[in-house]
Every structure is written in C-alpha cells, then in structure tokens.
Motif scaffolding. Sequence first.
Motif, mmCIF file in Angstrom:
data_model
loop_
_atom_site.group_PDB
_atom_site.id
_atom_site.type_symbol
_atom_site.label_atom_id
_atom_site.label_comp_id
_atom_site.label_asym_id
_atom_site.label_seq_id
_atom_site.Cartn_x
_atom_site.Cartn_y
_atom_site.Cartn_z
ATOM 1 N N VAL A 88 34.857 -20.907 -21.405
ATOM 2 C CA VAL A 88 35.987 -21.193 -20.521
ATOM 3 C C VAL A 88 36.529 -22.561 -20.895
ATOM 4 N N ILE A 89 37.819 -22.629 -21.195
ATOM 5 C CA ILE A 89 38.440 -23.905 -21.544
ATOM 6 C C ILE A 89 38.841 -24.621 -20.262
ATOM 7 N N VAL A 90 38.367 -25.848 -20.129
ATOM 8 C CA VAL A 90 38.565 -26.637 -18.918
ATOM 9 C C VAL A 90 39.169 -27.992 -19.303
ATOM 10 N N PRO A 91 39.795 -28.681 -18.364
ATOM 11 C CA PRO A 91 40.337 -30.004 -18.692
ATOM 12 C C PRO A 91 39.240 -31.054 -18.800
ATOM 13 N N ALA A 92 39.423 -31.992 -19.705
ATOM 14 C CA ALA A 92 38.502 -33.120 -19.782
ATOM 15 C C ALA A 92 38.766 -34.106 -18.654
ATOM 16 N N GLN A 93 40.027 -34.186 -18.224
ATOM 17 C CA GLN A 93 40.422 -35.121 -17.167
ATOM 18 C C GLN A 93 40.383 -34.383 -15.835
ATOM 19 N N THR A 94 39.187 -34.338 -15.229
ATOM 20 C CA THR A 94 39.020 -33.576 -13.991
ATOM 21 C C THR A 94 37.741 -33.990 -13.287
ATOM 22 N N PHE A 95 37.589 -33.486 -12.064
ATOM 23 C CA PHE A 95 36.345 -33.646 -11.320
ATOM 24 C C PHE A 95 35.304 -32.684 -11.872
ATOM 25 N N VAL A 96 34.050 -33.061 -11.777
ATOM 26 C CA VAL A 96 32.957 -32.320 -12.408
ATOM 27 C C VAL A 96 32.783 -30.913 -11.847
ATOM 28 N N ALA A 97 33.340 -30.607 -10.682
ATOM 29 C CA ALA A 97 33.170 -29.274 -10.085
ATOM 30 C C ALA A 97 33.625 -28.167 -11.015
ATOM 31 N N ASP A 98 34.686 -28.403 -11.791
ATOM 32 C CA ASP A 98 35.184 -27.356 -12.700
ATOM 33 C C ASP A 98 34.134 -26.992 -13.746
ATOM 34 N N ILE A 99 33.541 -28.006 -14.354
ATOM 35 C CA ILE A 99 32.532 -27.764 -15.386
ATOM 36 C C ILE A 99 31.269 -27.200 -14.757
ATOM 37 N N ASN A 100 30.872 -27.727 -13.608
ATOM 38 C CA ASN A 100 29.690 -27.227 -12.905
ATOM 39 C C ASN A 100 29.807 -25.732 -12.626
ATOM 40 N N ALA A 101 30.957 -25.316 -12.120
ATOM 41 C CA ALA A 101 31.136 -23.908 -11.766
ATOM 42 C C ALA A 101 31.001 -23.013 -12.991
ATOM 43 N N ASP B 285 28.038 -30.825 -26.743
ATOM 44 C CA ASP B 285 29.275 -30.797 -27.510
ATOM 45 C C ASP B 285 30.319 -30.040 -26.692
ATOM 46 N N LEU B 286 31.113 -30.790 -25.946
ATOM 47 C CA LEU B 286 32.109 -30.176 -25.075
ATOM 48 C C LEU B 286 33.495 -30.140 -25.704
ATOM 49 N N GLY B 287 33.632 -30.725 -26.895
ATOM 50 C CA GLY B 287 34.919 -30.750 -27.575
ATOM 51 C C GLY B 287 35.505 -32.149 -27.604
ATOM 52 N N ALA B 288 36.229 -32.457 -28.663
ATOM 53 C CA ALA B 288 36.835 -33.781 -28.827
ATOM 54 C C ALA B 288 38.063 -33.910 -27.932
ATOM 55 N N THR B 289 38.089 -34.977 -27.126
ATOM 56 C CA THR B 289 39.215 -35.214 -26.211
ATOM 57 C C THR B 289 39.521 -36.719 -26.183
ATOM 58 N N PRO B 290 40.082 -37.262 -27.259
ATOM 59 C CA PRO B 290 40.252 -38.717 -27.369
ATOM 60 C C PRO B 290 41.167 -39.333 -26.320
ATOM 61 N N ILE B 291 42.231 -38.634 -25.945
ATOM 62 C CA ILE B 291 43.132 -39.207 -24.937
ATOM 63 C C ILE B 291 42.438 -39.263 -23.583
ATOM 64 N N ALA B 292 41.809 -38.162 -23.193
ATOM 65 C CA ALA B 292 41.099 -38.131 -21.905
ATOM 66 C C ALA B 292 39.973 -39.154 -21.871
#
Length: 380
Positions: free
Chosen positions: A77-90, A337-344
């Motif tokens: 599931v592709i999720v935003p790097a700039q977010t609260f941890v609940a998205d990744i937790n779920a 390894d969650l993916g490269a997100t340099p701006i976030a």
Amino acid sequence: MEWKVQLFKLNYDQREADAVADVIRSGWLTMGERTVAFEREFAAYLGAGTMAAAVSNGTAALHLALLALDIGPGDEVIVPAQTFVADINAVMLVGATPVMADCTSFEDWNMDPADIERKITDRTRAVLIVHYAGVPCDMDAIVSLCQRKGLKLIEDCAHAPGASYKGRSVGTFGDVGCWSFFTNKNLSVGEGGMVTTRSDDLDREMRYLRSHGMTTLTLDRHKGRAVTYDVVRPGLNYRIDEIRAALGLVQLAKLDAANASRRKIVEAYRREIGGLEGVALPFPDRDDRVASSHIFPILLREGIERLEVVESLKADGVQSSIHYPAIHHFTAYSGMDLGATPIADEVAKRELTLPLYPDMTEGDVQVVADALRKALVKIG
C-alpha cells in the motif's frame, strides 16, 4: 502552563452540553438514533451518493477500509511520508507492506502523483492518500492513476472535513473515505470517526466489521425490529456511542462557519509572516481547491534550530507543535526500507505548526507573529 495562545481550542458552547445531557436523560448510550442521524447528515453533507458509518476513531476507520478492501499479507500500500503514523500502522496491522511516496514539492506537501507511480510494483494493491493540513491532494491525477493501474484508493480525510476539490467534497473520490473526529480536529467529539463510500458492498462490509460481524444491532432488537442475529464474518468492536454522535451532530452544524473562521486566520497569518525572513509558507492559494485549514504549518529555513524556536515561543506564551516527525525515525520503523522521500524528510526536520482554531482572533495572530519574529531574531 498558562498559554497566551494555545495550539487549539474547542469551539464548544451550551449546544454541546445540552446534546450530551439529552443523551444521558434518554437512557440510551450505545449506538442508537443519534448515531443514525449523524451518519445520515454527514453522508448528505458530503453528497455524491455517499454512505457513512460512524466508528470509534479515525484509526478504526483506516483499519476497516483496509479489511473491507481485502488488503493483507503480500500486498503493498502506497502511503504518504508526510503523515501521522496511524496510516502506516494500519497497513502493518493487516499484514501488508507500506511504501512511502514523497511530497510533491516544498510548496505542496501532499503526495506527489509522479512519485506514487514510481513506487508501484506488481504487489501494489492500494494507494492511501492524506489531505495534509486540510488541503486537497491533486485528485484528478491520483484518481486517473489508480484507475489506469487498477488500484484501490483510500482517502484519509482526518484533516479535511469541509474541504473540496473542484467543487466536490474530499472523501468521495476514492473507494473509501476515512475521517477522524479527535479532539483537535475540525469536527471534534473527543474520539470518533467515520468511514464513507459510494459502494453498497463496501458499506455493508464495513458495517459488519465494526460490530462483530453481526447482522443486527442492539438498537434493532430494542426497537423490536429483530429478535436475534447472525454473525456473517469475524468482526471487531469499532462502534461509536450516542454521546459522541450527539456531539458530532452539533459540530457538523457548526463546521462550515468554523472552517470559514479558520481560513480567515490563515489569511491573517499570511499577511503577518508571509515575508518573514527564515520562514516559508506551503500551499499557496489555488482556485481548484477549498481547504479546511486544519493546521497552519510553516517551514523554517535550513539551519534554524527548531527546538530553540519552540522554546522561545513557549517563553512568550505561544504553543506550537510538529506535524509530523519522520516515520522512519520511530523505533518501530527504524531500519525498514520504506522508500526514498527526500522532500518529506527535509520537511519533517523543519516543519513547525502554529496555533489555529475557529475562535482565534487576529489579535492572537499578532501575538504569535511577534513571538515568532522575536524567536528568529534571537536565534539569528
């Protein structure tokens, strides 16, 4: 501590107090008629043939969305790097793998549709977006991408009740919209949430999942509409209660006016600190979107010590916060390894959230702006 200007204040008055008292006098505290009314009115507010099911919190909404879409082990599931941890937790809690997409730019911190596309693999099943700060994502590009790639789309609208993109409410573009009514949200009931969809099948599935997989509710049996129940699938207890549903009805009636007040405060902030040396303001105005203005984030210049700014503001009675620390710096996700997100990653280092709430005044904005100027001069 006594704040001159705190980060958030409830816009509660006697209407909320009366709504709670009415529930207590009714003698019915679990999911009942007020919950039904809250769901109906929230769905009508969103429009576009939406159905809504109230749940215990926003994280429960995310969990139900993923379960209803049958996302689990082996899926990404592709999720935003700039977010609260609940998205990744779920995502992790259903056994799937989160893959983070970067912000669009230093001016637009929402997910970059181009980076979403770069992160898609043959294991990708869904994209989970967040309308950060209540500013809608680029929905044309994201919806088109998901349709083209055959991916499910989940909208995390925790920041965004009342926000719209090209005249259409957020939360109605994806397969499921997930809403949070936590204390500091635009629509606040303490704890609570909603799942919304335009699919009859998904609505039915999420209603089963939120209440043990049962075919009837306690209210149905109390009203004589049913005697017993079946359990059609394993489910959870993610029900809301009548007190919070009653608060939600009052808050929903206030939402548009409260959001308009928030937007005026954002405009005042932009006038006061828009040209301040050492500070950049994301999300310039665009004609195609109306923000709910959930929070007011700023980006400090590279090299400014954020903690020193926080402490200086605190000394002047101004509360601030961070939205959000980088996910991969948390112990639970360190080394993944969650993916490269340099701006976030850079935004996470330099973001600072200033006070914003409906009853805030332009005088309060001036206090915050003066304190921020003082902090930046002090730090140099």
